[in-house]
Design an enzyme around this catalytic site. Structure first.
Site, PDB file in Angstrom:
ATOM      1  N   ASN A  82      82.584  26.235  59.974  1.00 34.32           N
ATOM      2  CA  ASN A  82      83.168  25.075  60.640  1.00 34.32           C
ATOM      3  C   ASN A  82      84.587  24.839  60.136  1.00 34.32           C
ATOM      4  O   ASN A  82      84.914  25.077  58.980  1.00 34.32           O
ATOM      5  CB  ASN A  82      82.291  23.829  60.497  1.00 34.32           C
ATOM      6  CG  ASN A  82      81.973  23.419  59.080  1.00 34.32           C
ATOM      7  OD1 ASN A  82      81.665  24.245  58.231  1.00 34.32           O
ATOM      8  ND2 ASN A  82      82.018  22.121  58.820  1.00 34.32           N
ATOM      9  N   GLU A 138      87.343  21.816  60.426  1.00 36.46           N
ATOM     10  CA  GLU A 138      87.589  20.432  60.827  1.00 36.46           C
ATOM     11  C   GLU A 138      89.077  20.173  61.029  1.00 36.46           C
ATOM     12  O   GLU A 138      89.930  20.949  60.612  1.00 36.46           O
ATOM     13  CB  GLU A 138      87.019  19.469  59.780  1.00 36.46           C
ATOM     14  CG  GLU A 138      85.515  19.510  59.720  1.00 36.46           C
ATOM     15  CD  GLU A 138      84.919  18.512  58.748  1.00 36.46           C
ATOM     16  OE1 GLU A 138      83.699  18.338  58.790  1.00 36.46           O
ATOM     17  OE2 GLU A 138      85.662  17.903  57.927  1.00 36.46           O
ATOM     18  N   CYS A 143      82.661  24.092  65.316  1.00 39.39           N
ATOM     19  CA  CYS A 143      81.479  24.409  64.516  1.00 39.39           C
ATOM     20  C   CYS A 143      81.432  25.892  64.160  1.00 39.39           C
ATOM     21  O   CYS A 143      82.023  26.736  64.831  1.00 39.39           O
ATOM     22  CB  CYS A 143      80.212  24.056  65.284  1.00 39.39           C
ATOM     23  SG  CYS A 143      80.048  22.312  65.690  1.00 39.39           S
ATOM     24  N   GLU A 183      78.897  28.038  64.377  1.00 44.56           N
ATOM     25  CA  GLU A 183      78.221  28.875  65.360  1.00 44.56           C
ATOM     26  C   GLU A 183      79.157  29.269  66.498  1.00 44.56           C
ATOM     27  O   GLU A 183      79.222  30.438  66.895  1.00 44.56           O
ATOM     28  CB  GLU A 183      76.987  28.148  65.934  1.00 44.56           C
ATOM     29  CG  GLU A 183      75.950  27.782  64.899  1.00 44.56           C
ATOM     30  CD  GLU A 183      76.126  26.402  64.273  1.00 44.56           C
ATOM     31  OE1 GLU A 183      75.109  25.794  63.925  1.00 44.56           O
ATOM     32  OE2 GLU A 183      77.278  25.925  64.145  1.00 44.56           O
ATOM     33  N   CYS A 230      74.002  22.141  66.505  1.00 40.37           N
ATOM     34  CA  CYS A 230      74.218  20.909  67.270  1.00 40.37           C
ATOM     35  C   CYS A 230      74.087  21.201  68.776  1.00 40.37           C
ATOM     36  O   CYS A 230      73.976  22.353  69.198  1.00 40.37           O
ATOM     37  CB  CYS A 230      75.593  20.327  66.952  1.00 40.37           C
ATOM     38  SG  CYS A 230      76.972  21.245  67.676  1.00 40.37           S
ATOM     39  N   CYS A 275      76.775  23.599  70.235  1.00 38.33           N
ATOM     40  CA  CYS A 275      76.527  24.990  69.840  1.00 38.33           C
ATOM     41  C   CYS A 275      75.326  25.563  70.592  1.00 38.33           C
ATOM     42  O   CYS A 275      75.332  26.728  70.980  1.00 38.33           O
ATOM     43  CB  CYS A 275      76.331  25.093  68.333  1.00 38.33           C
ATOM     44  SG  CYS A 275      77.881  24.839  67.431  1.00 38.33           S
TER      45      CYS A 275
END
Length: 160
Positions: free
Chosen positions: A62, A64, A73, A75, A112, A115
């Site tokens: 990830n 940010e 993210c 994934e 999430c 993803c």
């Protein structure tokens, strides 16, 4: 009106050591990716590792950004890179590990919703399921044989 019942079947491993060697190695790649994540705001670090049918392993973590939600993210970082570099390769397996600086992550942490949608896109595109393994820093590992287990009623190109 009738009731529609949805059931999901997942497989639980007690620990990393129970995983098949190939998957354990892939999860170790996810750990390494997780340790390189950039998460100064959430302090929640995620790593993902993908095994492609050509034998390549792609990792992501990830990333940010202070301008939420501009981050990405782990994934999706890995999936989009795999799709960009190896557009004709199929994703066979995806390993995910998450860690928090705020608490110990010993329960499996799934992808999430965004993803899951990205995984669904690639699973539909390649017409074969993607095995998904996910965990925290330690403890149990869950396995899903397909994103359909984690995201029933997917939205894909057939809905457009």
């Amino acid at each position: 009106m009738k009731e529609i019942k949805i059931e999901s079947k997942l497989y639980e491993y007690e620990s990393l050591n129970e995983l098949p060697d190939e998957v354990k190695s892939l999860m170790m790649d996810a750990f390494e990716a997780r340790d390189k994540a950039y998460a100064p705001y959430s302090n929640f670090f995620v790593g993902a590792a993908i095994l492609l049918d050509n034998g390549e392993i792609i990792t992501g973590n990830n990333q940010e950004n202070a301008a939420f939600p501009s981050g990405l993210c782990a994934e999706r970082t890995a999936i989009y890179y795999a799709g960009s570099k190896y557009p004709n390769a199929k994703i066979l397996k995806l390993a995910i590990s998450a860690a928090s600086q705020n608490q110990k992550t010993t329960s499996p942490i799934p992808p999430c919703g965004a993803c899951r949608q990205a995984i669904a896109e690639y699973e539909v595109k390649q017409k074969t399921p993607i095995e998904i393994y996910f965990m925290g820093v330690q403890g149990k590992v869950l396995k899903s044989n397909s994103i359909a287990t984690l995201l029933p009623f997917i939205f894909d190109k057939s809905s457009l």
